[in-house]
Design a protein around this motif. Structure first.
Motif, PDB file in Angstrom:
ATOM      1  N   PRO A 168      -2.339  -7.745   1.656  1.00  0.00           N
ATOM      2  CA  PRO A 168      -3.755  -7.669   1.467  1.00  0.00           C
ATOM      3  C   PRO A 168      -3.864  -6.882   0.597  1.00  0.00           C
ATOM      4  O   PRO A 168      -3.065  -6.139  -0.214  1.00  0.00           O
ATOM      5  N   ALA A 169      -4.775  -7.061  -0.644  1.00  0.00           N
ATOM      6  CA  ALA A 169      -5.461  -6.690  -1.537  1.00  0.00           C
ATOM      7  C   ALA A 169      -6.302  -5.254  -1.393  1.00  0.00           C
ATOM      8  O   ALA A 169      -6.463  -5.061  -0.062  1.00  0.00           O
ATOM      9  N   LEU A 170      -5.634  -4.079  -1.981  1.00  0.00           N
ATOM     10  CA  LEU A 170      -5.974  -2.629  -1.330  1.00  0.00           C
ATOM     11  C   LEU A 170      -7.600  -2.758  -1.646  1.00  0.00           C
ATOM     12  O   LEU A 170      -7.821  -2.578  -0.748  1.00  0.00           O
ATOM     13  N   ALA A 171      -8.274  -3.817  -2.007  1.00  0.00           N
ATOM     14  CA  ALA A 171      -9.584  -3.128  -2.090  1.00  0.00           C
ATOM     15  C   ALA A 171     -10.343  -4.134  -0.905  1.00  0.00           C
ATOM     16  O   ALA A 171     -10.954  -3.848  -0.516  1.00  0.00           O
ATOM     17  N   GLU A 172      -9.622  -5.684  -0.288  1.00  0.00           N
ATOM     18  CA  GLU A 172     -10.088  -5.732   0.458  1.00  0.00           C
ATOM     19  C   GLU A 172      -9.767  -4.894   1.807  1.00  0.00           C
ATOM     20  O   GLU A 172     -10.589  -4.906   2.841  1.00  0.00           O
ATOM     21  N   LEU A 173      -8.879  -4.461   1.747  1.00  0.00           N
ATOM     22  CA  LEU A 173      -7.975  -3.389   2.799  1.00  0.00           C
ATOM     23  C   LEU A 173      -9.242  -2.330   2.837  1.00  0.00           C
ATOM     24  O   LEU A 173      -9.238  -2.171   4.121  1.00  0.00           O
ATOM     25  N   ARG A 174      -9.756  -2.328   1.756  1.00  0.00           N
ATOM     26  CA  ARG A 174     -10.616  -0.598   2.222  1.00  0.00           C
ATOM     27  C   ARG A 174     -11.791  -0.668   2.568  1.00  0.00           C
ATOM     28  O   ARG A 174     -12.617   0.177   3.575  1.00  0.00           O
ATOM     29  N   GLU A 175     -12.154  -1.686   2.286  1.00  0.00           N
ATOM     30  CA  GLU A 175     -13.202  -2.836   3.113  1.00  0.00           C
ATOM     31  C   GLU A 175     -13.036  -2.752   3.996  1.00  0.00           C
ATOM     32  O   GLU A 175     -14.216  -2.274   5.082  1.00  0.00           O
ATOM     33  N   VAL A 176     -12.728  -3.078   5.208  1.00  0.00           N
ATOM     34  CA  VAL A 176     -12.525  -3.074   5.587  1.00  0.00           C
ATOM     35  C   VAL A 176     -11.889  -2.361   6.959  1.00  0.00           C
ATOM     36  O   VAL A 176     -12.316  -1.798   8.191  1.00  0.00           O
ATOM     37  N   CYS A 177     -11.102  -1.475   6.132  1.00  0.00           N
ATOM     38  CA  CYS A 177      -9.793  -0.346   6.782  1.00  0.00           C
ATOM     39  C   CYS A 177     -11.139   0.809   7.345  1.00  0.00           C
ATOM     40  O   CYS A 177     -10.535   1.724   7.965  1.00  0.00           O
ATOM     41  N   GLN A 178     -11.880   0.848   5.937  1.00  0.00           N
ATOM     42  CA  GLN A 178     -12.212   3.028   6.302  1.00  0.00           C
ATOM     43  C   GLN A 178     -13.357   2.296   5.644  1.00  0.00           C
ATOM     44  O   GLN A 178     -13.997   2.585   4.225  1.00  0.00           O
ATOM     45  N   TYR A 219      -7.722  13.688   0.416  1.00  0.00           N
ATOM     46  CA  TYR A 219      -5.595  12.745  -0.279  1.00  0.00           C
ATOM     47  C   TYR A 219      -5.491  12.107   1.218  1.00  0.00           C
ATOM     48  O   TYR A 219      -4.226  10.957   0.154  1.00  0.00           O
ATOM     49  N   MET A 220      -5.602  11.762   1.661  1.00  0.00           N
ATOM     50  CA  MET A 220      -4.674  11.048   2.990  1.00  0.00           C
ATOM     51  C   MET A 220      -5.167   9.418   3.135  1.00  0.00           C
ATOM     52  O   MET A 220      -4.570   9.102   3.369  1.00  0.00           O
ATOM     53  N   ARG A 221      -6.127   9.765   3.291  1.00  0.00           N
ATOM     54  CA  ARG A 221      -7.005   8.456   2.775  1.00  0.00           C
ATOM     55  C   ARG A 221      -6.275   7.357   1.586  1.00  0.00           C
ATOM     56  O   ARG A 221      -6.201   6.330   2.344  1.00  0.00           O
ATOM     57  N   ARG A 222      -5.975   7.868   0.538  1.00  0.00           N
ATOM     58  CA  ARG A 222      -5.058   7.384  -0.363  1.00  0.00           C
ATOM     59  C   ARG A 222      -4.173   6.906  -0.028  1.00  0.00           C
ATOM     60  O   ARG A 222      -3.157   6.156  -0.158  1.00  0.00           O
ATOM     61  N   ILE A 223      -3.400   7.890   0.248  1.00  0.00           N
ATOM     62  CA  ILE A 223      -1.858   6.917   1.412  1.00  0.00           C
ATOM     63  C   ILE A 223      -1.765   6.457   2.134  1.00  0.00           C
ATOM     64  O   ILE A 223      -0.740   5.368   2.853  1.00  0.00           O
ATOM     65  N   SER A 224      -2.690   6.780   3.442  1.00  0.00           N
ATOM     66  CA  SER A 224      -2.964   5.967   4.518  1.00  0.00           C
ATOM     67  C   SER A 224      -3.113   4.417   4.336  1.00  0.00           C
ATOM     68  O   SER A 224      -2.725   3.012   4.882  1.00  0.00           O
ATOM     69  N   LEU A 225      -4.082   4.306   3.554  1.00  0.00           N
ATOM     70  CA  LEU A 225      -4.618   2.419   2.704  1.00  0.00           C
ATOM     71  C   LEU A 225      -3.096   2.429   2.128  1.00  0.00           C
ATOM     72  O   LEU A 225      -2.977   0.714   2.581  1.00  0.00           O
ATOM     73  N   ARG A 226      -2.048   2.503   1.335  1.00  0.00           N
ATOM     74  CA  ARG A 226      -0.985   2.466   1.102  1.00  0.00           C
ATOM     75  C   ARG A 226       0.323   1.887   1.832  1.00  0.00           C
ATOM     76  O   ARG A 226       0.966   0.714   2.286  1.00  0.00           O
ATOM     77  N   THR A 227       0.279   2.924   3.103  1.00  0.00           N
ATOM     78  CA  THR A 227       0.874   2.382   4.304  1.00  0.00           C
ATOM     79  C   THR A 227       1.010   1.758   5.358  1.00  0.00           C
ATOM     80  O   THR A 227       1.466   0.612   5.548  1.00  0.00           O
ATOM     81  N   THR A 228      -0.936   1.595   5.505  1.00  0.00           N
ATOM     82  CA  THR A 228      -1.709   0.276   5.904  1.00  0.00           C
ATOM     83  C   THR A 228      -1.000  -0.640   5.508  1.00  0.00           C
ATOM     84  O   THR A 228      -0.903  -1.385   6.189  1.00  0.00           O
ATOM     85  N   ARG A 229      -1.380  -0.792   4.097  1.00  0.00           N
ATOM     86  CA  ARG A 229      -1.202  -1.843   3.267  1.00  0.00           C
ATOM     87  C   ARG A 229       0.399  -2.942   3.989  1.00  0.00           C
ATOM     88  O   ARG A 229       0.638  -4.067   3.920  1.00  0.00           O
ATOM     89  N   GLN A 230       1.250  -2.180   4.153  1.00  0.00           N
ATOM     90  CA  GLN A 230       2.368  -2.580   4.689  1.00  0.00           C
ATOM     91  C   GLN A 230       2.535  -2.630   5.767  1.00  0.00           C
ATOM     92  O   GLN A 230       3.188  -3.739   6.407  1.00  0.00           O
ATOM     93  N   LEU A 231       2.101  -2.329   6.575  1.00  0.00           N
ATOM     94  CA  LEU A 231       2.342  -2.204   8.521  1.00  0.00           C
ATOM     95  C   LEU A 231       1.371  -3.396   8.635  1.00  0.00           C
ATOM     96  O   LEU A 231       1.747  -3.919   9.869  1.00  0.00           O
TER      97      LEU A 231
END
Length: 256
Positions: free
Chosen positions: A6-16, A34-46
């Motif tokens: 999913p796109a990061l923007a869409e993921l951020r809206e739902v997950c954060q 800093y960790m929410r930036r890293i976690s969002l990219r990790t979540t994007r793959q998971l």
């Protein structure tokens, strides 16, 4: 078939959700920094995999308890590994909730294990620090580590027991406004603690970094003294916070 990320923007809206990230008690400062930036990219793959949020929560627990065990390894190696594992603890603590929100896989068991993991991780780190401080000296330091671990657990339990007490009394969960002490003296002490942030060393993430710094100092002076001083200071602060936190709870509207 490969599932598209999913796109990061869409993921951020739902997950954060901003309500959680901006909550005073809902987000650790390192998550916002800093960790929410890293976690969002990790979540994007998971979210493209079949991994469940509960599995990620258990990985969080393993990292936290592993950090305490790593701290027992002599020298800088153990301290560095403990600090890295606690960063892993923070990452999985962010990722499990993000994956749960995206996949809409929520469970009471997941919430329970998450809280249990926070207790175990912070306590394990303090016990590991006690074993580390006792190396080449008095076994009394193990007792200091155990006492500090007990204080950390009591700090967390005193907060969680507010929710237990309110639930058993048929009350709704406490909001942030109700946490304000009614006693002017306690309110002032709380503001001072907030300014100087010394209470943060009772948290495993901050404590792991403090113990890493003292391990560097140990290596510089060729003695375990800096770690012992740090552990003694954390023990005093922890038990001071236990008393202060209990007084703050009883003087606020959380139990009314």
């Amino acid at each position: 078939m490969v599932v598209a990320a999913p796109a990061l923007a869409e993921l951020r809206e739902v997950c954060q959700p901003q309500a959680k990230l901006q909550s005073r008690n809902g987000e650790h400062w390192a998550g916002r920094l800093y960790m929410r930036r890293i976690s969002l990219r990790t979540t994007r793959q998971l979210v493209r995999t079949s991994v469940s949020p509960n599995t990620l929560t258990w990985l969080m627990v393993v990292c936290g308890v592993g950090a305490g065990a790593a701290l027992m390894i002599p020298g800088l190696t153990g301290a560095v590994l403990a600090a890295v594992l606690f960063q892993g603890f923070l990452l999985f603590d962010c990722v499990d909730g993000e994956v749960a929100r995206w996949k809409r896989q929520f469970s009471t068991a997941g919430v329970y294990v998450d809280r249990l993991g926070a207790y175990l991780a912070d306590a394990a780190l303090m016990i590991g620090a006690g074993v580390r401080a006792a190396r080449g000296g008095s076994e009394l330091w193990v007792s200091v580590g155990l006492a500090t671990a007990l204080g950390v657990v009591l700090l967390k339990a005193s907060t969680d027991l507010v929710d237990v007490a309110r639930a058993r009394s048929g009350m709704a969960p406490a909001d942030e406004e109700s946490t304000q002490p009614r006693s002017q003296g306690i309110a002032t002490a709380r503001r001072l603690a907030s300014i100087f942030k010394i209470h943060r060393v009772t948290n495993g993430i901050e404590a792991s970094l403090v113990l890493l710094a003292t391990a560097v100092a140990d290596a510089a002076v060729g003695d375990i003294g800096p770690t012992r001083y740090a552990l003694a200071a954390i023990a005093v602060i922890t038990w001071g916070m236990v008393v202060a936190h209990l007084a703050s709870i009883l003087s606020s509207s959380r139990l009314r």
